[in-house]
Write a protein that holds these residues in place. Structure first.
Motif, PDB file in Angstrom:
ATOM      1  N   LEU A  50       6.550  38.432  24.466  1.00  0.00           N
ATOM      2  CA  LEU A  50       7.190  39.464  25.275  1.00  0.00           C
ATOM      3  C   LEU A  50       8.631  39.699  24.832  1.00  0.00           C
ATOM      4  O   LEU A  50       9.101  40.854  24.779  1.00  0.00           O
ATOM      5  CB  LEU A  50       7.150  39.057  26.749  1.00  0.00           C
ATOM      6  CG  LEU A  50       7.639  40.087  27.771  1.00  0.00           C
ATOM      7  CD1 LEU A  50       6.878  41.408  27.642  1.00  0.00           C
ATOM      8  CD2 LEU A  50       7.505  39.531  29.195  1.00  0.00           C
ATOM      9  N   PHE A  51       9.358  38.619  24.489  1.00  0.00           N
ATOM     10  CA  PHE A  51      10.745  38.736  24.040  1.00  0.00           C
ATOM     11  C   PHE A  51      10.830  39.564  22.754  1.00  0.00           C
ATOM     12  O   PHE A  51      11.660  40.488  22.642  1.00  0.00           O
ATOM     13  CB  PHE A  51      11.332  37.342  23.822  1.00  0.00           C
ATOM     14  CG  PHE A  51      12.791  37.328  23.471  1.00  0.00           C
ATOM     15  CD1 PHE A  51      13.764  37.402  24.458  1.00  0.00           C
ATOM     16  CD2 PHE A  51      13.204  37.257  22.150  1.00  0.00           C
ATOM     17  CE1 PHE A  51      15.114  37.395  24.139  1.00  0.00           C
ATOM     18  CE2 PHE A  51      14.543  37.244  21.816  1.00  0.00           C
ATOM     19  CZ  PHE A  51      15.507  37.312  22.812  1.00  0.00           C
ATOM     20  N   TRP A  53       8.627  41.669  21.599  1.00  0.00           N
ATOM     21  CA  TRP A  53       8.193  43.044  21.895  1.00  0.00           C
ATOM     22  C   TRP A  53       9.329  43.846  22.496  1.00  0.00           C
ATOM     23  O   TRP A  53       9.551  45.007  22.137  1.00  0.00           O
ATOM     24  CB  TRP A  53       7.000  43.002  22.834  1.00  0.00           C
ATOM     25  CG  TRP A  53       6.602  44.328  23.416  1.00  0.00           C
ATOM     26  CD1 TRP A  53       6.809  44.750  24.703  1.00  0.00           C
ATOM     27  CD2 TRP A  53       5.944  45.416  22.757  1.00  0.00           C
ATOM     28  NE1 TRP A  53       6.328  46.020  24.875  1.00  0.00           N
ATOM     29  CE2 TRP A  53       5.780  46.456  23.698  1.00  0.00           C
ATOM     30  CE3 TRP A  53       5.476  45.609  21.458  1.00  0.00           C
ATOM     31  CZ2 TRP A  53       5.180  47.658  23.377  1.00  0.00           C
ATOM     32  CZ3 TRP A  53       4.868  46.821  21.140  1.00  0.00           C
ATOM     33  CH2 TRP A  53       4.724  47.819  22.096  1.00  0.00           C
ATOM     34  N   GLN A  54      10.076  43.233  23.422  1.00  0.00           N
ATOM     35  CA  GLN A  54      11.202  43.929  24.045  1.00  0.00           C
ATOM     36  C   GLN A  54      12.311  44.204  23.034  1.00  0.00           C
ATOM     37  O   GLN A  54      12.953  45.258  23.062  1.00  0.00           O
ATOM     38  CB  GLN A  54      11.743  43.096  25.219  1.00  0.00           C
ATOM     39  CG  GLN A  54      10.804  43.005  26.409  1.00  0.00           C
ATOM     40  CD  GLN A  54      10.557  44.345  27.067  1.00  0.00           C
ATOM     41  OE1 GLN A  54      11.492  45.124  27.305  1.00  0.00           O
ATOM     42  NE2 GLN A  54       9.307  44.649  27.355  1.00  0.00           N
ATOM     43  N   ARG A  57      11.402  47.152  21.004  1.00  0.00           N
ATOM     44  CA  ARG A  57      11.556  48.395  21.768  1.00  0.00           C
ATOM     45  C   ARG A  57      13.020  48.769  21.982  1.00  0.00           C
ATOM     46  O   ARG A  57      13.323  49.824  22.533  1.00  0.00           O
ATOM     47  CB  ARG A  57      10.875  48.265  23.131  1.00  0.00           C
ATOM     48  CG  ARG A  57       9.363  48.162  23.063  1.00  0.00           C
ATOM     49  CD  ARG A  57       8.765  48.142  24.448  1.00  0.00           C
ATOM     50  NE  ARG A  57       9.092  49.357  25.181  1.00  0.00           N
ATOM     51  CZ  ARG A  57       8.972  49.488  26.497  1.00  0.00           C
ATOM     52  NH1 ARG A  57       8.560  48.481  27.233  1.00  0.00           N
ATOM     53  NH2 ARG A  57       9.272  50.619  27.089  1.00  0.00           N
ATOM     54  N   SER A  59      15.365  46.798  23.719  1.00  0.00           N
ATOM     55  CA  SER A  59      15.977  46.218  24.919  1.00  0.00           C
ATOM     56  C   SER A  59      17.104  45.273  24.513  1.00  0.00           C
ATOM     57  O   SER A  59      17.036  44.619  23.471  1.00  0.00           O
ATOM     58  CB  SER A  59      14.934  45.456  25.735  1.00  0.00           C
ATOM     59  OG  SER A  59      13.884  46.308  26.145  1.00  0.00           O
ATOM     60  N   GLY A 176      13.606  44.422  33.622  1.00  0.00           N
ATOM     61  CA  GLY A 176      12.281  44.623  33.040  1.00  0.00           C
ATOM     62  C   GLY A 176      11.707  43.413  32.337  1.00  0.00           C
ATOM     63  O   GLY A 176      11.911  42.257  32.721  1.00  0.00           O
ATOM     64  N   GLY A 177      10.980  43.683  31.247  1.00  0.00           N
ATOM     65  CA  GLY A 177      10.253  42.646  30.532  1.00  0.00           C
ATOM     66  C   GLY A 177      11.136  41.570  29.943  1.00  0.00           C
ATOM     67  O   GLY A 177      10.711  40.417  29.806  1.00  0.00           O
ATOM     68  N   MET A 178      12.374  41.886  29.590  1.00  0.00           N
ATOM     69  CA  MET A 178      13.268  40.884  29.014  1.00  0.00           C
ATOM     70  C   MET A 178      13.577  39.790  30.037  1.00  0.00           C
ATOM     71  O   MET A 178      13.705  38.609  29.681  1.00  0.00           O
ATOM     72  CB  MET A 178      14.547  41.545  28.521  1.00  0.00           C
ATOM     73  CG  MET A 178      15.370  40.675  27.587  1.00  0.00           C
ATOM     74  SD  MET A 178      14.485  40.167  26.092  1.00  0.00           S
ATOM     75  CE  MET A 178      14.882  41.515  24.972  1.00  0.00           C
ATOM     76  N   THR A 227       3.529  38.693  34.707  1.00  0.00           N
ATOM     77  CA  THR A 227       4.442  39.835  34.679  1.00  0.00           C
ATOM     78  C   THR A 227       4.132  40.802  35.819  1.00  0.00           C
ATOM     79  O   THR A 227       5.041  41.335  36.457  1.00  0.00           O
ATOM     80  CB  THR A 227       4.345  40.567  33.328  1.00  0.00           C
ATOM     81  OG1 THR A 227       4.648  39.644  32.278  1.00  0.00           O
ATOM     82  CG2 THR A 227       5.309  41.735  33.259  1.00  0.00           C
TER      83      THR A 227
END
Length: 290
Positions: A50-51, A53-54, A57, A59, A176-178, A227
């Protein structure tokens, strides 16, 4: 549930179905991996994915304070909540574990009330009905426990619920995801270190089935469901977010009947009806925050 925003509905169904299906996956994974190491590596892997991926993107990386707050929540929820539950299950039967976990929404709602957000009357009815249904469903199994297991299980539930409330009311993770990634990374590493310090040993040789189960727990159980749960905490009341504790055993029983040839008793059918009724009360009690 028609009045719920689509994102909230999808998150609810994800938590209900995925966490309900992870009971079997955890059983399979534990045939080859020790409990704390299995859970810790699962969250380290999910948090890393997830890290990255963010970052891809665009982030921003969390600040030191956001790492600290995310770490506190991760250690409480993942280290204390899931870690202590895994330890407790060595001394407590699965039936009694399900009953204790069903206490979580009540504790969560009580803690939320201390911050001025008490559940409405309809929500309390739904919470109590869900607990009664969970007790009835779990009564099909054996109720046995050692005192150490009870203490560990109570500590696990308190850690999970306190972490949930702090993430909602007090501490500020990265957006968010971060934020979810930082939480999983710190909590996961905490469990890995705890496993190494305790000298956990593998219960058996590493099998293909155990590896596949571990991969499912990383992708579905952590990346998707955890999540989704954190998203729910930011959007709906704690009573509804915590209703997974009632629904997950229902999903597990249904999957066992559908794919494992298990028999569903009349008592279990009545219990599942009560639980689903309680969820209907919780979903219709108030509108989610925009």
């Amino acid at each position: 549930m028609r009045h719920l925003p689509r994102s909230v509905l999808i998150a609810l169904l994800t938590v209900y179905i995925v966490w309900g299906s992870t009971y079997f996956a955890i059983q399979v994974a534990l045939e080859s991996f020790p409990p704390l190491m299995m859970i810790g590596t699962r969250f380290v892997a999910a948090g890393s994915i997830l890290f990255l991926w963010q970052l891809w993107r665009g982030s921003r990386v969390p600040t030191l304070r956001e790492w600290r707050d995310g770490g506190i929540i991760g250690i409480l929820m993942l280290g204390g909540g899931t870690g202590l539950t895994a330890c407790a299950e060595q001394y407590v039967s699965s039936g009694l574990t399900a009953v204790f976990i069903a206490c979580s929404p009540m504790i969560l709602s009580g803690l939320s009330g201390l911050f001025g957000d008490w559940p409405k009357r309809r929500e309390w009815v739904g919470i109590l009905c869900g607990f009664a249904g969970a007790v009835l469903l779990a009564s099909d199994g054996e109720f046995s426990a050692k005192p150490a297991g009870i203490i560990l299980l109570l500590a696990a539930i308190l850690c999970w619920d306190v972490g949930s409330i702090l993430s909602q009311k007090k501490l500020k993770m990265a957006a968010g995801g971060m934020g979810f990634a930082s939480e999983m990374l710190v909590g996961g590493f905490f469990l890995v270190i705890a496993s190494l310090m305790m000298g956990e040993q593998s219960p058996g040789p590493v099998t293909v089935n155990a590896v596949v189960a571990w991969c499912y727990l990383v992708t579905a159980g952590s990346l998707l469901a955890f999540t989704a749960y954190m998203f729910l905490l930011s959007k709906v009341h704690t009573g509804l977010a915590g209703s997974y504790a009632y629904v997950n055993p229902v999903i597990a029983v249904a999957l066992g009947a559908a794919f494992g040839g298990e028999h569903i008793s009349v008592k279990a059918m009545v219990a599942m009806t009560i639980i689903l009724g309680s969820v209907m009360m919780l979903t219709s009690a108030r509108k989610p925050a925009k």
